[in-house]
Design a protein around this motif. Structure first.
Motif, PDB file in Angstrom:
ATOM      1  N   GLU A 146     -10.044  -9.161  25.797  1.00  0.00           N
ATOM      2  CA  GLU A 146      -8.977  -9.558  26.706  1.00  0.00           C
ATOM      3  C   GLU A 146      -7.675  -8.862  26.364  1.00  0.00           C
ATOM      4  OE1 GLU A 146      -8.765 -13.819  26.513  1.00  0.00           O
ATOM      5  OE2 GLU A 146     -10.613 -14.054  27.680  1.00  0.00           O
ATOM      6  N   ASN A 167      -3.691  -8.802  25.613  1.00  0.00           N
ATOM      7  CA  ASN A 167      -2.762  -9.709  24.953  1.00  0.00           C
ATOM      8  C   ASN A 167      -1.555  -9.879  25.867  1.00  0.00           C
ATOM      9  OD1 ASN A 167      -0.960 -11.099  23.368  1.00  0.00           O
ATOM     10  ND2 ASN A 167      -1.408  -9.937  21.505  1.00  0.00           N
ATOM     11  N   PRO A 168      -1.398 -11.066  26.469  1.00  0.00           N
ATOM     12  CA  PRO A 168      -0.292 -11.254  27.417  1.00  0.00           C
ATOM     13  C   PRO A 168       1.086 -11.227  26.760  1.00  0.00           C
ATOM     14  CG  PRO A 168      -1.422 -13.337  27.003  1.00  0.00           C
ATOM     15  CD  PRO A 168      -2.209 -12.254  26.298  1.00  0.00           C
ATOM     16  N   GLN A 169       1.144 -11.332  25.437  1.00  0.00           N
ATOM     17  CA  GLN A 169       2.433 -11.282  24.737  1.00  0.00           C
ATOM     18  C   GLN A 169       2.981  -9.858  24.666  1.00  0.00           C
ATOM     19  OE1 GLN A 169       1.093 -13.145  21.090  1.00  0.00           O
ATOM     20  NE2 GLN A 169       2.189 -15.015  21.629  1.00  0.00           N
ATOM     21  N   PRO A 226       3.315  -6.917  27.179  1.00  0.00           N
ATOM     22  CA  PRO A 226       3.119  -6.454  28.554  1.00  0.00           C
ATOM     23  C   PRO A 226       2.628  -5.008  28.596  1.00  0.00           C
ATOM     24  CG  PRO A 226       5.269  -7.500  28.290  1.00  0.00           C
ATOM     25  CD  PRO A 226       4.678  -7.339  26.923  1.00  0.00           C
TER      26      PRO A 226
END
Length: 138
Positions: free
Chosen positions: A30, A32-34, A36
Motif C-alpha cells: 500500500e 503511505n498516505p503520510q 503524498p
C-alpha cells in the motif's frame, strides 16, 4: 539499550514512478498516505514502520553527489523481506514476474528457511523469505 530506528525508509531510484507504483501496489503493498505522492516520488509501505521511497532517477541524482548504480551491471544491495508461509513467498514472486519483474535465481529450501527472489522493473533485487523459527531453533 541498543540503538534502534523508530521508522525506516530507504530510497530507490526508478525510471518511471507511475510504473513502479503500479508494480508494487500490484504485489499488494500500500501507499503511505503520510507521504503524498508526486511526479518525483511515492512511498510504499513494506512493513511495520518500514517503507521504500520510489524516487525518479533524475530527482534521486540531486540527493547525492555520487553516481547511482547501473542495476543492469551491478547490485548495490538486496532487499530481504520475510512472510508468513512458503505459499506466500511463491505468490509474491510469481506475481512480481506477472507484473514485469524477472526471476532472481531458483527457489531454495533450507528446511527452516525458504527463499526465492525477483528483480523489479528497475533492476533492484528482492529476496522473499519464509522462516520457520521453530525449525531454526530445533
Amino acid at each position: 539499550m541498543a540503538l534502534t530506528s523508530a521508522f525506516t525508509s530507504f530510497n530507490l531510484p526508478v525510471k518511471n514512478v507511475e510504473q513502479s507504483k503500479a508494480f508494487f501496489t500490484g504485489l499488494g503493498f500500500e501507499l503511505n498516505p503520510q507521504f503524498p505522492e508526486n511526479e518525483n516520488s511515492v512511498a510504499i509501505v513494506i512493513g511495520d514502520n518500514l517503507q521504500v521511497m520510489l524516487i525518479n532517477q533524475a530527482f534521486f541524482n540531486t540527493l547525492t553527489e555520487k553516481e547511482s548504480v547501473d542495476t543492469s551491471k551491478y547490485a548495490q544491495m538486496t532487499i530481504a523481506l520475510a512472510f508468513e508461509s512458503r505459499e506466500k513467498v511463491d505468490e509474491i514472486v510469481n506475481t512480481a514476474v506477472s507484473l514485469g519483474g524477472k526471476l532472481h535465481a531458483e527457489p531454495e529450501d533450507h528446511g527452516f528457511m525458504y527463499h526465492w527472489g525477483f528483480v523489479d522493473l528497475d533492476g533492484h533485487l528482492w529476496a522473499i523469505n519464509y522462516m520457520n523459527m521453530d525449525a531454526a531453533q530445533g
